[in-house]
Each structure stands twice: as C-alpha cells, then as structure tokens.
Design a protein around this motif. Sequence first.
Motif, short mmCIF file in Angstrom:
data_model
loop_
_atom_site.label_atom_id
_atom_site.label_comp_id
_atom_site.label_asym_id
_atom_site.label_seq_id
_atom_site.Cartn_x
_atom_site.Cartn_y
_atom_site.Cartn_z
N ALA A 105 37.04 27.67 23.87
CA ALA A 105 37.66 29.13 23.96
C ALA A 105 36.33 29.92 23.61
O ALA A 105 35.93 30.90 24.18
N ARG A 106 35.41 29.32 22.53
CA ARG A 106 34.33 30.30 22.22
C ARG A 106 33.24 30.26 23.65
O ARG A 106 32.66 31.36 23.89
N ASN A 107 33.14 29.11 23.99
CA ASN A 107 32.31 28.92 25.52
C ASN A 107 32.65 29.86 26.53
O ASN A 107 32.04 30.52 27.19
N ALA A 108 33.93 29.83 26.75
CA ALA A 108 34.26 30.87 27.59
C ALA A 108 34.32 32.32 27.48
O ALA A 108 34.07 33.04 28.27
N LEU A 109 34.64 32.81 26.01
CA LEU A 109 34.19 33.83 25.76
C LEU A 109 32.89 34.30 25.99
O LEU A 109 32.58 35.73 26.35
N ALA A 110 31.75 33.32 25.64
CA ALA A 110 30.44 33.77 25.98
C ALA A 110 30.21 34.02 27.46
O ALA A 110 29.27 34.64 28.07
N LEU A 111 30.97 33.33 28.27
CA LEU A 111 31.06 33.52 29.78
C LEU A 111 31.91 34.77 30.19
O LEU A 111 32.02 34.88 31.31
N LYS A 112 32.52 35.61 29.38
CA LYS A 112 33.36 36.64 29.53
C LYS A 112 34.74 36.25 30.35
O LYS A 112 35.20 37.20 30.97
N LYS A 113 35.01 34.96 30.01
CA LYS A 113 36.37 34.41 30.78
C LYS A 113 37.31 34.61 29.77
O LYS A 113 37.85 33.70 29.03
N HIS A 114 37.88 35.82 29.46
CA HIS A 114 38.84 36.09 28.48
C HIS A 114 40.06 35.48 28.48
O HIS A 114 40.79 34.78 27.89
N SER A 115 40.77 35.32 29.83
CA SER A 115 42.21 34.73 30.04
C SER A 115 41.85 33.09 29.69
O SER A 115 42.81 32.60 29.10
N LEU A 116 40.94 32.63 30.06
CA LEU A 116 40.78 31.21 29.96
C LEU A 116 40.50 30.82 28.50
O LEU A 116 40.81 30.01 28.08
N ALA A 117 39.53 31.78 27.86
CA ALA A 117 39.48 31.68 26.36
C ALA A 117 40.79 31.61 25.47
O ALA A 117 41.14 30.97 24.79
N ARG A 118 41.92 32.65 25.95
CA ARG A 118 42.90 32.85 25.42
C ARG A 118 43.80 31.54 25.72
O ARG A 118 44.57 30.86 24.81
N LYS A 119 43.78 30.72 26.65
CA LYS A 119 44.35 29.52 27.23
C LYS A 119 43.92 28.29 26.19
O LYS A 119 44.73 27.71 25.44
N TYR A 120 42.74 28.36 25.84
CA TYR A 120 42.07 27.22 24.84
C TYR A 120 42.33 27.54 23.49
O TYR A 120 42.80 26.70 22.96
N PHE A 121 42.43 28.97 23.04
CA PHE A 121 42.98 29.17 21.56
C PHE A 121 44.41 28.69 21.63
O PHE A 121 44.73 28.43 20.36
N LYS A 122 45.11 28.93 22.59
CA LYS A 122 46.74 28.75 22.44
C LYS A 122 46.72 27.03 22.41
O LYS A 122 47.61 26.85 21.60
N ALA A 123 46.05 26.38 23.06
CA ALA A 123 45.88 24.96 23.14
C ALA A 123 45.62 24.64 21.58
O ALA A 123 46.21 23.55 21.00
N ALA A 124 44.62 25.02 21.20
CA ALA A 124 44.20 24.63 20.01
C ALA A 124 45.21 24.94 18.67
O ALA A 124 45.33 24.22 17.76
N SER A 125 45.96 26.26 18.93
CA SER A 125 47.02 26.41 17.76
C SER A 125 48.11 25.65 17.99
O SER A 125 48.71 25.41 16.82
#
Length: 201
Positions: A105-125
């Motif tokens: 998710a952090r890596n996706a945020l660095a790439l400005k892929k916000h929806s992908l980051a949200r997907k990974y944060f949801k998976a982590a939770s």
Amino acid sequence: ALGYIYRSEKKLEKAVGAYEQAAELAPGNARLWNELGLTQQALGDHAAAGASFQKSLNLNPGYRIGMVNLANAYQQQGQHDKAEKLYAKADKLAPHLSIIANNRARNALALKKHSLARKYFKAASKRDPRDNYSRFNLALQAYDRRAFRDARKHIKDVLRISPRFPAAYWLRARIALDEKDLDAAHRDLKAFLKIEPSKIE
C-alpha cells in the motif's frame, strides 16, 4: 550474536563490522546477510543494504523476509516497480501477513495509485484484526476523498482497538472542523491534547 548486541545498543557501525566478519566465516548463511542488510539500512546505506538482501535471496530464493527487506530497500531508493514485483512474490508465499499488504500500500501511494493502496490497506486490516496502521491510513484516504462518513468509520475502528491513538482524535477533529461542528472538534482536540500534552505549544 555480536552484531545483534551492537545493533540493540545502537552501535550500528560496530554491528555492521561484526556482521561482515560473521558473513566471511559463514558466507552461505542467508540470515546473516539479511541481518547485515538491516543494519546497513538503519545507517541509511540503502544501496549496500539492497546488495546484502540480494545476497540473502541468492542463497535462499524462497526467503520471504529477505524478499520483503529487499523490496523495502528498492522502495527507499525510489525503485517502486521493482519493489512491487518482490512484494507480490512475498505476498504469494505469505498471504496472511499484514505487513506485506501495508508495504504494498505504501509503495502504491508513492506511485500515486490511491485506489490500489486502498485495496492493500483493506487487505492488511482483514489479515490482522488489530492492525491500526492500515485502518488509520484508510481513514486518511477517506478524508482526502472527502468521504467523511467512511473516515469516521475507520477512525472508530482505530479507537476501538487503541483508545489512546492520538492521531485518530486529531483527524476526527479536522473532519468536524470541515463540517463546521465546533463542539465535536473541541472534544476531539481536547482528547488529542490529553494524550499528547506536548502539542499544546
């Protein structure tokens, strides 16, 4: 063992030297190269750390900790595509670990892929019911989208797990201020300052 002692005492240069000596004596030990890489990383030498993590993976291609650490090194050097490939590989080997999903998710945020980051944060939770890092980041993302209802839901989850999580009160106060609810903002800022009195300044 000596490297670990030095590192725990924050004597990082000595720890690097100890791990390098140990690696010379046991060059086929993937774990030693990984520990050397972690110590080099703590010193801010990300290139050297990446080389050590790569050696640990060359010795043990299925070493998932080494994969994650090398991916972290790539991320810190701005090589986000390389990092994602390794995170994805590690994720397949350990699909239950929230730390990998959070790092993706952090890596996706660095790439400005916000929806992908949200997907990974949801998976982590979902992987870790007590992982507040992912939940708070979901709240931040919801706030940035002005999705205040979703943000409040994630903040509620954070505070249910950790009632003294100051940033959650701070973020909820910001939402209240944006909605012109000054009483709610005052309550949350008061709760925030009770936990973080040094911020009164």
